[in-house]
Scaffold this active site. Structure first.
Site, mmCIF file in Angstrom:
data_model
loop_
_atom_site.group_PDB
_atom_site.id
_atom_site.type_symbol
_atom_site.label_atom_id
_atom_site.label_comp_id
_atom_site.label_asym_id
_atom_site.label_seq_id
_atom_site.Cartn_x
_atom_site.Cartn_y
_atom_site.Cartn_z
ATOM 1 C CB CYS A 382 -0.984 -0.054 1.154
ATOM 2 S SG CYS A 382 -2.462 0.894 0.793
ATOM 3 C CG HIS A 519 -3.549 -3.645 3.215
ATOM 4 N ND1 HIS A 519 -2.495 -3.218 3.986
ATOM 5 C CD2 HIS A 519 -4.201 -2.524 2.811
ATOM 6 C CE1 HIS A 519 -2.515 -1.898 4.068
ATOM 7 N NE2 HIS A 519 -3.536 -1.446 3.360
ATOM 8 C CD GLU A 521 -1.275 -6.444 5.175
ATOM 9 O OE1 GLU A 521 -1.000 -6.686 3.979
ATOM 10 O OE2 GLU A 521 -1.350 -5.276 5.625
HETATM 11 N N1 GLN Z 1 -1.965 6.788 2.778
HETATM 12 C C1 GLN Z 1 -2.051 6.022 1.570
HETATM 13 C C2 GLN Z 1 -3.408 6.179 0.901
HETATM 14 O O1 GLN Z 1 -4.349 6.550 1.537
HETATM 15 C C3 GLN Z 1 -1.746 4.568 1.820
HETATM 16 C C4 GLN Z 1 -2.759 3.881 2.690
HETATM 17 C C5 GLN Z 1 -2.279 2.562 3.221
HETATM 18 O O2 GLN Z 1 -1.087 2.281 3.213
HETATM 19 N N2 GLN Z 1 -3.167 1.755 3.731
HETATM 20 O O3 GLN Z 1 -3.551 5.897 -0.251
#
Ligand code: GLN
Length: 557
Positions: A382, A519, A521
């Site tokens: 992410c 994600h 995970e």
């Molecule tokens: N802050 C980034 C976004 O909102 C990444 C979010 C995250 O890593 N879950 O896109």
């Protein structure tokens, strides 16, 4: 027609006794007996969901397929049950009040006075009973907090009422308490348990089973004493011992006969639990060929719970590769040009996890550069992908000042930006995002499909062209820069099926460099380690030289 049975798990004495883990382990055992099981967490706090809570206070926000932002205990439940949960599996005081107040404003209560009893308690009962389905044999309900807290009272009152509504033979109450061992006295102490059960009984709940959290198993004598003082069967007192590894808990419970007692008390079919998988898992966890060290470079490192699923997914990757995974948590704010080599030395793999806000981002970008240039296996998740794109844009594609719109709205090259219009896969419609609103409802949440390019690390891992993964973010790779970045050597190996959203990036000419916008995970499971984590650990293992020549370590650059 099957009738769903309910197990209510409450906690006493103090928090952090591992109620979530106990609930998940009991669920796993019942599932191993061939029953279909679901687990729900009722959280006493006022926030409507943990989505806006600070991860260093509350721990990780776990995301379900249907896009609910939930308590991290749901992660344990999914990992132990191996089945996806949903929005229905987590309620908070805030969400319960929110729906009652919405109904009140709509006039649903026809001018009646709205009260905690019956309106709030009815709403809680509705949430619990929503789990009762033909296909569910057992629903386990974990009540957050500790008996005696003001906040959890309506939940306890609701489950007390449910025993009457549903009938005694459909409800089982398990109370988890602490049985401390006093070294000086040389004995376990039962008084806190007695007090805690007294407190529970004063609100009308009589526990059927008492689960004693303890360092070493409680003796039969002690069980007899607890049974006598707390008025439960002598064979209904169990130990919940400290285990070396969390995945050992189901086997410990089984050895004491906990699932057997639950089955008898709830009149569940008498079957033996098939624990072959669990035994194999524990064997693999405790027998490895060597170890690898992975650095997690993030900003919520002071509370390990903030990266719970990530931690577990890395452990699962270790199980798949027969290595022990040691984790080194690094605060990205400590990573500076003059410290980066030192801080990141000795690592077999580097992972930059998700995160929000600008703090520590430059340290993460430096980390990516280090991993790219020194050819250390790199996994960006992410925000980790976003940092990798920014680093590549700045240092390889020559886009000076490249940044994310999140951290530098005026940046010369916003290679990561906020899409104002996009297709919401769950609502099945185009949605418009308000750039000025940073809160609630503006995130891409939940499972989205991703189409994978053949001949890529991602394809190698997944072995298929279409996958589904869970998201929780606002920003995306800016399509305007895609071509330029691709020409400079960045591979976009995963895209949304319509090609509009970048999901996975990779670098050739590197042992393993991969970033994903989702994600992974959240989808990893001890019995079924996530393919990306499996492969990441496999290259880390190769780099360390584990398995190649016994005990000999390869020198690293
Ligand atoms: N802050 C980034 C976004 O909102 C990444 C979010 C995250 O890593 N879950 O896109």
């Amino acid at each position: 027609m099957r009738q769903t049975k309910f197990i209510f798990i409450t906690g006493g004495v103090l928090s952090s006794l591992g109620k979530g883990m106990a609930a998940a382990s009991i669920g796993a055992l019942l599932k191993a007996r061939g029953l279909s099981v679901t687990i729900q967490k009722l959280d006493p706090y006022i926030n409507v969901d943990p989505g806006t809570m600070n991860p260093t206070q509350h721990g990780e926000v776990f995301v379900t397929d249907d896009g609910a932002e939930t308590d991290l205990d749901l992660g344990h439940y999914e990992r132990y049950l191996g089945t996806p949960l949903s929005q229905r599996n987590n309620y908070t005081t805030g969400s319960i009040y929110h729906s009652v107040i919405t109904k009140e404003r709509r006039g649903d209560y026809l001018g009646g006075t709205v009260q905690v009893i019956p309106h709030i308690t009815d709403e809680i009962k509705l949430a619990i009973c929503s789990l009762a389905e033909n296909k569910t044999d057992v629903a386990i309900i974990e009540i957050g907090g500790t008996v005696g807290d003001i906040e959890s009272q309506p939940f306890l009152e609701a489950i007390r009422q449910l025993r009457g509504d549903l009938g005694r033979d459909r409800c089982l109450f398990i109370h988890l308490t602490l049985v401390p061992y006093l070294v000086k006295a040389g004995e376990h102490k039962t008084k806190p348990t007695q007090h805690s059960v007294k407190e529970l009984r004063s609100i009308g709940i009589h526990p059927d089973i008492i689960l004693c959290r303890c360092e070493t198993p409680v003796t039969q004598d002690l069980k007899r004493k607890i049974a006598l003082f707390c008025d439960v069967d002598e064979d209904a007192v169990f130990s919940s011992v400290d285990v070396e590894h969390v995945y050992m808990l189901p086997l410990e419970f089984y050895d004491e006969g906990l699932d057997q007692k639950v089955a008898i008390m709830l009149r569940l079919p008498a079957r033996n639990a098939d624990l072959t998988h669990w035994k194999r898992l524990v064997h693999d966890l405790t027998n490895h060929e060597g170890s690898v060290t992975i650095g997690i470079v993030g900003k919520y490192v002071e509370l390990k719970e903030a990266y719970k699923s990530l931690h577990e997914a890395l452990v699962h990757g270790g199980v798949a590769n027969r290595v022990q995974v040691n984790l080194k948590y690094v605060n990205s704010e400590d990573v500076a040009p003059e410290t980066v080599s030192d801080i990141l030395s000795g690592l077999d793999g580097i992972l930059v996890p998700g995160g929000f806000g600008e703090r520590g981002v430059e340290g993460k970008i430096l980390t990516v550069r280090h991993a790219r240039e020194k050819k250390i296996p790199f996994f960006g998740i992410c925000l980790g992908l976003q940092c990798a794109v920014i680093e590549f844009a700045r240092n390889v594609a020559g886009l000076e000042g490249a940044n994310s719109e999140e951290f530098a709205p005026e940046a010369a090259h916003k290679v990561i930006y906020l899409m104002t219009e996009w297709f919401d896969h769950h609502k099945n419609e185009k949605v418009t995002r308000n750039k000025d609103s940073n809160k609630g409802g503006t995130m891409r949440l939940g499972a989205y499909p991703c189409s994978i390019r053949e001949k890529s690390l991602a394809f190698q891992a997944y072995g298929k062209k279409m996958v589904s993964e869970r998201h929780r973010h606002r920003y995306e790779v800016n399509n305007q820069y895609r071509e330029q970045l691709a020409q400079a050597g960045l591979t976009f190996s995963g895209l949304s099926p319509d090609g509009e959203l970048v999901e996975i990036i990779e670098l050739a000419d590197h042992p393993w460099f991969l970033g994903c916008q989702f994600h992974p995970e959240f989808r990893s499971n001890p019995m079924n380690p996530h393919p990306l984590f499996r492969d990441f650990i496999a290259v880390a293992k190769k780099r360390r030289g584990v398995g190649a020549s016994e005990g000999k370590e390869k020198s690293k650059g």
